[in-house]
Design a protein around this motif. Sequence first.
Motif, PDB file in Angstrom:
ATOM      1  N   PHE A   1       0.845  -1.189   0.000  1.00 28.06           N
ATOM      2  CA  PHE A   1       0.000   0.000   0.000  1.00 28.06           C
ATOM      3  C   PHE A   1       0.886   1.246   0.000  1.00 28.06           C
ATOM      4  CE2 PHE A   1      -2.744  -3.314   1.369  1.00 28.06           C
ATOM      5  CZ  PHE A   1      -4.052  -2.915   1.120  1.00 28.06           C
ATOM      6  N   LEU A   2       1.023   1.880  -1.162  1.00 21.77           N
ATOM      7  CA  LEU A   2       1.818   3.094  -1.306  1.00 21.77           C
ATOM      8  C   LEU A   2       0.893   4.296  -1.449  1.00 21.77           C
ATOM      9  CD1 LEU A   2       4.470   1.811  -3.874  1.00 21.77           C
ATOM     10  CD2 LEU A   2       4.850   2.235  -1.436  1.00 21.77           C
ATOM     11  N   ASP A   3       1.291   5.430  -0.885  1.00 25.57           N
ATOM     12  CA  ASP A   3       0.487   6.634  -1.047  1.00 25.57           C
ATOM     13  C   ASP A   3       0.887   7.354  -2.329  1.00 25.57           C
ATOM     14  OD1 ASP A   3       2.808   8.101  -0.485  1.00 25.57           O
ATOM     15  OD2 ASP A   3       2.244   8.484   1.607  1.00 25.57           O
ATOM     16  N   ALA A   4       0.182   8.432  -2.648  1.00 29.26           N
ATOM     17  CA  ALA A   4       0.389   9.115  -3.921  1.00 29.26           C
ATOM     18  C   ALA A   4       1.816   9.645  -4.101  1.00 29.26           C
ATOM     19  CB  ALA A   4      -0.639  10.240  -4.070  1.00 29.26           C
ATOM     20  N   PRO A   5       2.420  10.313  -3.107  1.00 24.70           N
ATOM     21  CA  PRO A   5       3.795  10.775  -3.294  1.00 24.70           C
ATOM     22  C   PRO A   5       4.789   9.628  -3.503  1.00 24.70           C
ATOM     23  CG  PRO A   5       2.743  11.966  -1.489  1.00 24.70           C
ATOM     24  CD  PRO A   5       1.828  10.837  -1.851  1.00 24.70           C
ATOM     25  N   GLU A   6       4.599   8.530  -2.801  1.00 21.45           N
ATOM     26  CA  GLU A   6       5.508   7.386  -2.982  1.00 21.45           C
ATOM     27  C   GLU A   6       5.374   6.813  -4.384  1.00 21.45           C
ATOM     28  OE1 GLU A   6       5.767   5.531   1.523  1.00 21.45           O
ATOM     29  OE2 GLU A   6       3.925   5.255   0.367  1.00 21.45           O
ATOM     30  N   LEU A   7       4.166   6.712  -4.887  1.00 24.63           N
ATOM     31  CA  LEU A   7       3.969   6.227  -6.251  1.00 24.63           C
ATOM     32  C   LEU A   7       4.649   7.142  -7.255  1.00 24.63           C
ATOM     33  CD1 LEU A   7       0.192   5.233  -6.001  1.00 24.63           C
ATOM     34  CD2 LEU A   7       2.112   3.655  -6.317  1.00 24.63           C
ATOM     35  N   ARG A   8       4.470   8.451  -7.072  1.00 33.77           N
ATOM     36  CA  ARG A   8       5.116   9.406  -7.983  1.00 33.77           C
ATOM     37  C   ARG A   8       6.631   9.265  -7.957  1.00 33.77           C
ATOM     38  NH1 ARG A   8       1.198  13.093  -6.011  1.00 33.77           N
ATOM     39  NH2 ARG A   8       2.732  14.018  -4.610  1.00 33.77           N
ATOM     40  N   ALA A   9       7.202   9.066  -6.785  1.00 35.95           N
ATOM     41  CA  ALA A   9       8.659   8.955  -6.670  1.00 35.95           C
ATOM     42  C   ALA A   9       9.182   7.737  -7.419  1.00 35.95           C
ATOM     43  CB  ALA A   9       9.053   8.888  -5.196  1.00 35.95           C
ATOM     44  N   PHE A  10       8.514   6.603  -7.268  1.00 37.84           N
ATOM     45  CA  PHE A  10       8.952   5.396  -7.990  1.00 37.84           C
ATOM     46  C   PHE A  10       8.824   5.594  -9.497  1.00 37.84           C
ATOM     47  CE2 PHE A  10       8.454   2.958  -3.970  1.00 37.84           C
ATOM     48  CZ  PHE A  10       9.648   2.251  -4.018  1.00 37.84           C
TER      49      PHE A  10
ATOM     50  N   ILE B   1      -9.070   5.049  -3.270  1.00 40.14           N
ATOM     51  CA  ILE B   1      -8.191   4.553  -4.323  1.00 40.14           C
ATOM     52  C   ILE B   1      -7.312   5.690  -4.834  1.00 40.14           C
ATOM     53  CG2 ILE B   1      -9.742   2.715  -5.074  1.00 40.14           C
ATOM     54  CD1 ILE B   1     -10.519   4.548  -7.446  1.00 40.14           C
ATOM     55  N   ILE B   2      -6.224   5.304  -5.501  1.00 41.82           N
ATOM     56  CA  ILE B   2      -5.376   6.243  -6.235  1.00 41.82           C
ATOM     57  C   ILE B   2      -5.254   5.692  -7.657  1.00 41.82           C
ATOM     58  CG2 ILE B   2      -3.152   7.412  -6.388  1.00 41.82           C
ATOM     59  CD1 ILE B   2      -2.739   6.606  -3.397  1.00 41.82           C
ATOM     60  N   VAL B   3      -5.804   6.415  -8.607  1.00 37.05           N
ATOM     61  CA  VAL B   3      -5.709   6.035 -10.019  1.00 37.05           C
ATOM     62  C   VAL B   3      -4.602   6.878 -10.628  1.00 37.05           C
ATOM     63  CG1 VAL B   3      -6.930   5.796 -12.197  1.00 37.05           C
ATOM     64  CG2 VAL B   3      -8.202   5.628 -10.031  1.00 37.05           C
ATOM     65  N   THR B   4      -3.595   6.229 -11.184  1.00 37.29           N
ATOM     66  CA  THR B   4      -2.409   6.937 -11.683  1.00 37.29           C
ATOM     67  C   THR B   4      -2.263   6.765 -13.193  1.00 37.29           C
ATOM     68  OG1 THR B   4      -1.273   6.614  -9.569  1.00 37.29           O
ATOM     69  CG2 THR B   4       0.091   7.152 -11.472  1.00 37.29           C
ATOM     70  N   LEU B   5      -2.006   7.873 -13.858  1.00 36.11           N
ATOM     71  CA  LEU B   5      -1.655   7.880 -15.279  1.00 36.11           C
ATOM     72  C   LEU B   5      -0.255   8.459 -15.415  1.00 36.11           C
ATOM     73  CD1 LEU B   5      -4.933   9.285 -16.910  1.00 36.11           C
ATOM     74  CD2 LEU B   5      -4.308   6.905 -16.507  1.00 36.11           C
ATOM     75  N   ALA B   6       0.634   7.723 -16.081  1.00 32.62           N
ATOM     76  CA  ALA B   6       2.018   8.186 -16.253  1.00 32.62           C
ATOM     77  C   ALA B   6       2.463   7.871 -17.680  1.00 32.62           C
ATOM     78  CB  ALA B   6       2.942   7.495 -15.251  1.00 32.62           C
ATOM     79  N   ARG B   7       3.274   8.752 -18.231  1.00 29.27           N
ATOM     80  CA  ARG B   7       3.754   8.560 -19.612  1.00 29.27           C
ATOM     81  C   ARG B   7       5.249   8.301 -19.621  1.00 29.27           C
ATOM     82  NH1 ARG B   7       0.000   9.167 -23.401  1.00 29.27           N
ATOM     83  NH2 ARG B   7      -1.856  10.391 -22.844  1.00 29.27           N
ATOM     84  N   ARG B   8       5.644   7.509 -20.605  1.00 29.05           N
ATOM     85  CA  ARG B   8       7.083   7.309 -20.845  1.00 29.05           C
ATOM     86  C   ARG B   8       7.678   8.639 -21.231  1.00 29.05           C
ATOM     87  NH1 ARG B   8      10.685   2.889 -24.057  1.00 29.05           N
ATOM     88  NH2 ARG B   8      12.432   4.277 -24.491  1.00 29.05           N
ATOM     89  N   ALA B   9       8.575   9.132 -20.410  1.00 26.57           N
ATOM     90  CA  ALA B   9       9.192  10.449 -20.652  1.00 26.57           C
ATOM     91  C   ALA B   9      10.269  10.335 -21.728  1.00 26.57           C
ATOM     92  CB  ALA B   9       9.786  10.982 -19.364  1.00 26.57           C
TER      93      ALA B   9
END
Length: 244
Positions: A201-210, A236-244
């Motif tokens: 269980f990771l929070d939003a800042p931890e997810l962003r850091a990884f 819930i935390i729904v995350t969208l991330a793009r290949r930079a």
Amino acid sequence: MIFADADAAALYDLMYPWDPERHPGDAFYDGLVTAAGAVLDVGCGTGSMLHRARERGHTGRLAGLDPDRAALERARRRTDVEWVEGVAADAAWDREFDLAVMASNAFQCLVDDDGLRASLAAIRAALRDGGLFAFETRHPQARAWEDWTPENAAEVVDVAGRALRVEHRVESVAGDVVTFTETVKDPDGAVLRVDRTSLRFLDAPELRAFLTGAGFAVEAQYGDWHRGPVTGESRIIVTLARRA
């Protein structure tokens, strides 16, 4: 009565059917998949999401990856989708997909830092430049595991007509990792099967850091399936991330 891996996979489909008309999370992913030309489903399980995409007319490339052989056997009932047995960290695709998803909280199965980083690196490598990675996790603040008790067991009848009781029990909470068992019983209480799972269980800042460390740019994080913000009440935390 024997309750085999194949029975467990079939029971999963019965208890958690993929249905965008009824479940907003399924609808969220369904929209992303429909709009993408080439899709990789990491932790595809029995393949329900990709099955539906084909049924609804998706003509692009669809690929599912999962380490569960019995689940993949059910997925392979549809042969116009690529099915690969394995884990994310071992994937070797190179810039082949527009979208990668980890639905149904599959991301939480990545419980240690090294495995998580290796998985993110492989997922990023599989995406084309600008490709999108979408997943959801349970927000730790909601403490979902506190509801995983035998008192909240589900009573179901499986596809073979067997009456079953499915209950959960938490074994440990160690930092951000929760380990629990899922027990399947017959109506008389006889134990047919016990499976043990650990989830992180990771929070939003931890997810962003990884994600940032793995070469992704976080595009958005939502606190619900309607793209609302993450708040102190989000489950819930729904995350969208793009290949930079």
